[in-house]
Design a protein around this motif. Structure first.
Motif, PDB file in Angstrom:
ATOM      1  N   UNK A  36      34.853  29.276  27.181  1.00  0.00           N
ATOM      2  CA  UNK A  36      35.956  30.223  27.294  1.00  0.00           C
ATOM      3  C   UNK A  36      36.452  30.679  25.925  1.00  0.00           C
ATOM      4  N   UNK A  37      36.322  29.817  24.923  1.00  0.00           N
ATOM      5  CA  UNK A  37      36.767  30.202  23.577  1.00  0.00           C
ATOM      6  C   UNK A  37      35.605  30.619  22.681  1.00  0.00           C
ATOM      7  N   UNK A 174      25.483  31.930  31.061  1.00  0.00           N
ATOM      8  CA  UNK A 174      25.675  33.364  31.261  1.00  0.00           C
ATOM      9  C   UNK A 174      26.914  33.667  32.085  1.00  0.00           C
ATOM     10  N   UNK A 175      27.131  32.886  33.140  1.00  0.00           N
ATOM     11  CA  UNK A 175      28.327  33.065  33.969  1.00  0.00           C
ATOM     12  C   UNK A 175      29.593  32.827  33.149  1.00  0.00           C
ATOM     13  N   UNK A 176      29.572  31.771  32.344  1.00  0.00           N
ATOM     14  CA  UNK A 176      30.734  31.441  31.524  1.00  0.00           C
ATOM     15  C   UNK A 176      30.966  32.506  30.452  1.00  0.00           C
ATOM     16  N   UNK A 177      29.886  33.051  29.898  1.00  0.00           N
ATOM     17  CA  UNK A 177      30.029  34.103  28.886  1.00  0.00           C
ATOM     18  C   UNK A 177      30.699  35.342  29.472  1.00  0.00           C
ATOM     19  N   UNK A 178      30.407  35.648  30.735  1.00  0.00           N
ATOM     20  CA  UNK A 178      31.070  36.779  31.391  1.00  0.00           C
ATOM     21  C   UNK A 178      32.567  36.527  31.508  1.00  0.00           C
ATOM     22  N   UNK A 179      32.927  35.286  31.844  1.00  0.00           N
ATOM     23  CA  UNK A 179      34.352  34.954  31.920  1.00  0.00           C
ATOM     24  C   UNK A 179      35.006  35.068  30.543  1.00  0.00           C
ATOM     25  N   UNK A 181      34.226  37.071  28.145  1.00  0.00           N
ATOM     26  CA  UNK A 181      34.382  38.468  27.737  1.00  0.00           C
ATOM     27  C   UNK A 181      35.400  39.219  28.582  1.00  0.00           C
ATOM     28  N   UNK A 182      35.560  38.833  29.836  1.00  0.00           N
ATOM     29  CA  UNK A 182      36.345  39.656  30.751  1.00  0.00           C
ATOM     30  C   UNK A 182      37.709  39.090  31.110  1.00  0.00           C
ATOM     31  N   UNK A 183      37.934  37.810  30.880  1.00  0.00           N
ATOM     32  CA  UNK A 183      39.233  37.230  31.215  1.00  0.00           C
ATOM     33  C   UNK A 183      40.216  37.439  30.072  1.00  0.00           C
ATOM     34  N   UNK A 184      41.467  37.614  30.425  1.00  0.00           N
ATOM     35  CA  UNK A 184      42.508  37.774  29.412  1.00  0.00           C
ATOM     36  C   UNK A 184      42.729  36.449  28.692  1.00  0.00           C
ATOM     37  N   UNK A 185      43.328  36.505  27.483  1.00  0.00           N
ATOM     38  CA  UNK A 185      43.637  35.245  26.776  1.00  0.00           C
ATOM     39  C   UNK A 185      44.478  34.293  27.611  1.00  0.00           C
ATOM     40  N   UNK A 186      45.421  34.819  28.367  1.00  0.00           N
ATOM     41  CA  UNK A 186      46.262  33.959  29.198  1.00  0.00           C
ATOM     42  C   UNK A 186      45.427  33.263  30.276  1.00  0.00           C
ATOM     43  N   UNK A 187      44.543  34.035  30.921  1.00  0.00           N
ATOM     44  CA  UNK A 187      43.688  33.446  31.960  1.00  0.00           C
ATOM     45  C   UNK A 187      42.753  32.400  31.360  1.00  0.00           C
ATOM     46  N   UNK A 188      42.247  32.674  30.164  1.00  0.00           N
ATOM     47  CA  UNK A 188      41.369  31.705  29.512  1.00  0.00           C
ATOM     48  C   UNK A 188      42.111  30.404  29.218  1.00  0.00           C
TER      49      UNK A 188
END
Length: 215
Positions: A36-37, A174-179, A181-188
């Motif tokens: 995520x980071x 790959x699934x985690x990389x999508x998260x 790139x697409x999740x907001x900092x708060x969601x991460x």
């Protein structure tokens, strides 16, 4: 033409490898926490690192090393180490979830990847329950038409399992990389905290079992 028995064995081992690796657990949570980071590379590194433990336990199980299960001292040591590692990684996840996003900037990729590899290997090697899965699996091989599995049969089964495991490493990352790139900092941060909490609970559960086993 491919031997039908060999094809059945490879298919079974491949499907077992996918189900074994895709099941939610500490390795999944740690891959997500780091990915995520840091994105694809650290998530993949955790997964690749976990293959060290998977291959070790698979090899021991297929070779019939069930004596390890009957060694209370060794199993106790591995359980204690694995539980402690889970608590440490869980605490890191909870800590990172409360940091401002700017402070959670990942380290240089080389150091980040090295740490992720070690984390994956530690989590997998610190889970001696995996060898029990493999020892039990050898016991049900007759259902696959292998009443007396040969070294060749076991080798092919190991190959199918590891092929699926390697494939899953890239799918998971790959699934985690999508998260990432697409999740907001708060969601991460929320997901990082959730992963940390899961690892803490898993660690407490493992250490609880260790304490009960010592009493």
């Amino acid at each position: 033409m491919i031997d039908p028995a060999l094809l059945s064995l490879l298919t079974a081992s491949f499907l077992f490898g996918l189900s074994f690796n895709a099941a939610p657990g500490p390795v999944w949570a740690e891959s997500l926490r780091r990915g995520l980071t840091g994105g694809f590379a650290p998530a993949l590194a955790v997964q690749i690192g976990s293959l060290v433990g998977d291959a070790t336990w698979a090899g021991l199980g297929l070779l019939g090393a069930s004596l390890l299960i009957d060694s209370p001292g060794l199993m106790s040591l591995l359980t204690l180490g694995g539980g402690t590692l889970l608590l440490y990684m869980g605490a890191q996840g909870v800590r990172d979830a409360f940091r401002p996003h700017a402070e959670a900037t990942p380290r240089p990729i080389i150091g980040q990847t090295r740490g992720a590899l070690l984390a994956g290997a530690g989590l997998s090697l610190g889970n001696p329950q995996n060898i029990g899965v493999w020892v039990a699996l050898v016991g049900v091989m007759p259902s696959l038409g292998l009443a007396t599995p040969t070294a060749r049969d076991l080798g092919w089964f190991f190959t199918g399992f590891m092929t699926a495991s390697i494939l899953w490493c890239f799918v998971c990352a790959g699934i985690i990389a999508l998260a990432h790139r697409n999740f907001s900092p708060r969601a991460q941060r929320l997901m990082t905290g959730a992963c940390g909490g899961f690892l803490l609970l898993a660690g407490l559960g493992v250490l609880g079992d260790w304490v009960r086993g010592m009493l």
